[in-house]
Design an enzyme around this catalytic site. Structure first.
Site, PDB file in Angstrom:
ATOM      1  N   TYR A 160     -34.804  31.992  31.989  1.00 21.44           N
ATOM      2  CA  TYR A 160     -33.438  32.420  31.702  1.00 21.44           C
ATOM      3  C   TYR A 160     -32.427  31.924  32.742  1.00 21.44           C
ATOM      4  CZ  TYR A 160     -31.175  35.791  28.547  1.00 21.44           C
ATOM      5  OH  TYR A 160     -30.471  36.380  27.540  1.00 21.44           O
ATOM      6  N   LYS A 230     -46.679  37.955  29.782  1.00 15.69           N
ATOM      7  CA  LYS A 230     -47.500  37.058  28.961  1.00 15.69           C
ATOM      8  C   LYS A 230     -48.390  36.278  29.933  1.00 15.69           C
ATOM      9  CE  LYS A 230     -48.631  35.218  25.009  1.00 15.69           C
ATOM     10  NZ  LYS A 230     -49.282  35.969  23.919  1.00 15.69           N
ATOM     11  N   ASP A 296     -46.840  40.316  23.508  1.00 14.64           N
ATOM     12  CA  ASP A 296     -46.910  40.351  22.038  1.00 14.64           C
ATOM     13  C   ASP A 296     -47.539  41.658  21.567  1.00 14.64           C
ATOM     14  OD1 ASP A 296     -49.196  39.347  23.220  1.00 14.64           O
ATOM     15  OD2 ASP A 296     -49.539  37.751  21.763  1.00 14.64           O
ATOM     16  N   ASP A 320     -35.064  40.520  27.406  1.00 15.59           N
ATOM     17  CA  ASP A 320     -33.998  40.249  26.439  1.00 15.59           C
ATOM     18  C   ASP A 320     -34.483  40.574  25.025  1.00 15.59           C
ATOM     19  OD1 ASP A 320     -31.631  39.331  25.369  1.00 15.59           O
ATOM     20  OD2 ASP A 320     -32.097  37.205  25.617  1.00 15.59           O
TER      21      ASP A 320
HETATM   22  O1  LIG Z   1     -25.508  35.601  27.994  1.00 15.05           O
HETATM   23  C1  LIG Z   1     -25.622  35.587  26.778  1.00 15.05           C
HETATM   24  O2  LIG Z   1     -24.839  34.998  26.035  1.00 15.05           O
HETATM   25  C2  LIG Z   1     -26.747  36.337  26.133  1.00 15.05           C
HETATM   26  C3  LIG Z   1     -27.350  37.339  27.044  1.00 15.05           C
HETATM   27  C4  LIG Z   1     -28.219  38.315  26.351  1.00 15.05           C
HETATM   28  O3  LIG Z   1     -28.591  38.216  25.200  1.00 15.05           O
HETATM   29  C5  LIG Z   1     -28.647  39.476  27.102  1.00 15.05           C
HETATM   30  O4  LIG Z   1     -28.508  39.514  28.322  1.00 15.05           O
HETATM   31  O5  LIG Z   1     -29.185  40.426  26.485  1.00 15.05           O
HETATM   32 MG   LIG Z   2     -29.827  39.820  24.549  1.00 17.79          MG
END
Ligand SMILES: O=C(O)CCC(=O)C(=O)O
Ligand SMILES: [Mg+2]
Ligand SMILES: NC(=O)C1=CN([C@@H]2O[C@H](COP(=O)(O)OP(=O)(O)OC[C@H]3O[C@@H](n4cnc5c(N)ncnc54)[C@H](OP(=O)(O)O)[C@@H]3O)[C@@H](O)[C@H]2O)C=CC1
Length: 431
Positions: A160, A230, A296, A320
């Site tokens: 991320y 995972k 999962d 997320d």
């Molecule tokens: O930064 C974004 O546009 C998405 C971030 C996201 O989905 C989140 O942090 O839950």
């Molecule tokens: Mg999100």
């Protein structure tokens, strides 16, 4: 306070400060906010009215927030030609506690996530997202009331972080050449046409996240912390997250936790009955059970046996996905709050789990519940518990009265569908 170039704080109000590791909140705290893109302005207008009314109701004018608009996203770009002005970062950092609406991130190109940038720049290493059921909310599962979890999502690293190179670029060619020729990598299936992303996961990053999750569990009477990973596939990132999490629990919280790693050692040494007895004794002694599950399997078990999960500690991308999945189980993303927190500096930016929902922008239609409940988390963080409790009770009341926005109304028998602003009115009437 640093000199700002583009916009200034309000002339009344005082900053929240940190003294000996504790927040010092004045009666008129300056709180920066980012309105957000898409549905952000509709939601923010409604939320701010609820916050002000709830503070007034609780403290009768003795306390009042001095709101301070700071800019990011489209509004910042339109006004200042920058997506994330340095002044915004300075203000969020100096005023410690803030709240924001969602910001748009284009898919497949364009600017990188401003939301992620804020978390990285301010080192807000915990993304904390509580998920609970509100009576009467329409849910796709049979027993939504069994879900009461708090997600601790690592917020600063993992895939991320956005370290990646586009297919066909000189950089990606160089990287693939290095991987193949110097690292002996033979598994890139289509090296000529691959983009590459990097997944950094550190011991420090894992430990501070898991520490925050265990501390939360201890301070809130929670029974378990589950490390979701995972690690069978990504052994040195997600697998290491699990190992480091267990090691941290056993090293720093030896007499306060019982880990499944200990369970396995007792089982190997003395058999399953002894391991079961040790876990039972730990539970009876009020110790927090630190366990783990592969991601999962976790996603199916939160549907089949949600009551087994309590505090969740996980990596950034897993967190997320898990946030949206759990939010859906209790009735949707319209009531899914969150916070990005650095538990060492006290810096915190509160924000909803959902995004900008652009198709509903400026229709005064969507549920402001997630930002309002993020505000509830903010008031709790500030120690203004009365305000937090009053808002939560007022939301519960509005839902019981079946006065709800479109997302709930479309699934509820006999509901009155309210606009964003009208839902705020309903909450304020119920305060
Ligand atoms: O930064 C974004 O546009 C998405 C971030 C996201 O989905 C989140 O942090 O839950
Ligand atoms: Mg999100
Ligand atoms: N922290 C942040 O600022 C975040 C930003 N984003 C960004 O938001 C943009 C849009 O992302 P997208 O994937 O469409 O996800 P969104 O969360 O914005 O929207 C997806 C769906 O969720 C429902 N929804 C979202 N918000 C609400 C609300 N307030 N009330 C009721 N329902 C709601 C709607 O469902 P339905 O269609 O069923 O009505 C909507 O179509 C992207 O640019 C993304 O990067 C995404 C997540 C977090």
């Amino acid at each position: 306070m640093a000199q700002l170039q583009k916009f200034q704080p309000p002339t009344s109000g005082d900053p929240i400060t940190l003294q000996n590791g504790k927040l010092n909140v004045p009666d008129h705290p300056i709180i920066p906010f980012i309105e957000g893109d898409g549905t952000g302005p509709d939601i923010w207008r409604a939320s701010q009215r609820v916050f002000d009314a709830a503070v007034e109701k609780a403290y009768g004018g003795k306390r009042k927030i001095a709101w301070y608009e700071v800019y990011a996203g489209e509004k910042a770009f339109n006004q200042f030609g920058e997506w994330l002005p340095a002044d915004t970062l300075t203000a969020l950092s100096e005023y410690i506690v803030s709240i924001k609406g969602p910001l748009t991130t284009p898919v497949g190109g364009g600017i990188r996530s401003l939301n992620v940038a804020l978390r990285q720049e301010l080192d807000l290493y915990v993304c904390q997202r509580p998920v609970r059921y509100f009576n009467g909310v329409p849910s796709p599962v049979k027993r939504p009331e069994l879900i009461d979890m708090v997600i601790f999502r690592e917020n600063s690293e993992d895939i991320y972080a956005g370290i990646e190179w586009v297919e066909g670029s000189e950089e990606v060619k160089k990287l693939i050449h290095f991987l193949q020729n110097e690292m002996g990598v033979k598994k890139i299936r289509f090296p000529e046409t691959s983009g590459i992303g990097i997944k950094p996961v550190s011991k420090e990053g894992t430990e501070r996240l898991v520490r925050a999750a265990i501390e939360y569990a201890r301070n809130h009477g929670r029974k378990s912390v589950t490390l979701v990973h995972k690690g069978n596939i990504m052994k040195f990132t997600e697998g290491a997250f699990k190992n480091w999490g267990y090691e941290l629990a056993e090293r720093e919280y030896a007499d306060k936790t019982f880990t499944w790693s200990e369970y396995d050692r007792i089982k190997a040494d003395k058999g399953q009955a002894a391991a079961d007895a040790a876990q039972k004794a730990a539970e009876q002694a009020g110790k927090i059970i630190v366990k783990d599950v592969i991601a999962d399997a976790f996603l199916q078990q939160i549907l089949t046996r949600p009551a087994e999960y309590d505090v969740i500690a996980t990596l950034n991308l897993n967190g997320d996905y898990i946030s949206d999945a759990l939010a859906a189980q209790v009735g949707g993303i319209g009531i899914a709050p969150g916070a990005n927190i650095n538990y060492v500096t006290g810096a915190a930016v509160f924000e909803a789990t959902h995004g900008t929902a652009p198709k509903y922008a400026n229709l005064d239609k969507v549920n402001p519940g997630s930002v309002i409940l993020s505000g509830v988390m903010m008031f709790e963080f500030m120690g203004w518990q009365e305000v937090a409790d009053n808002i939560t009770a007022a939301i519960e009341k509005a839902i019981t009265q079946k006065k709800v926005t479109y997302d709930f109304a479309r699934l509820m028998e006999g509901a009155t569908e309210l606009k964003t602003s009208e839902f705020a009115d309903a909450i304020i009437e119920n305060l």
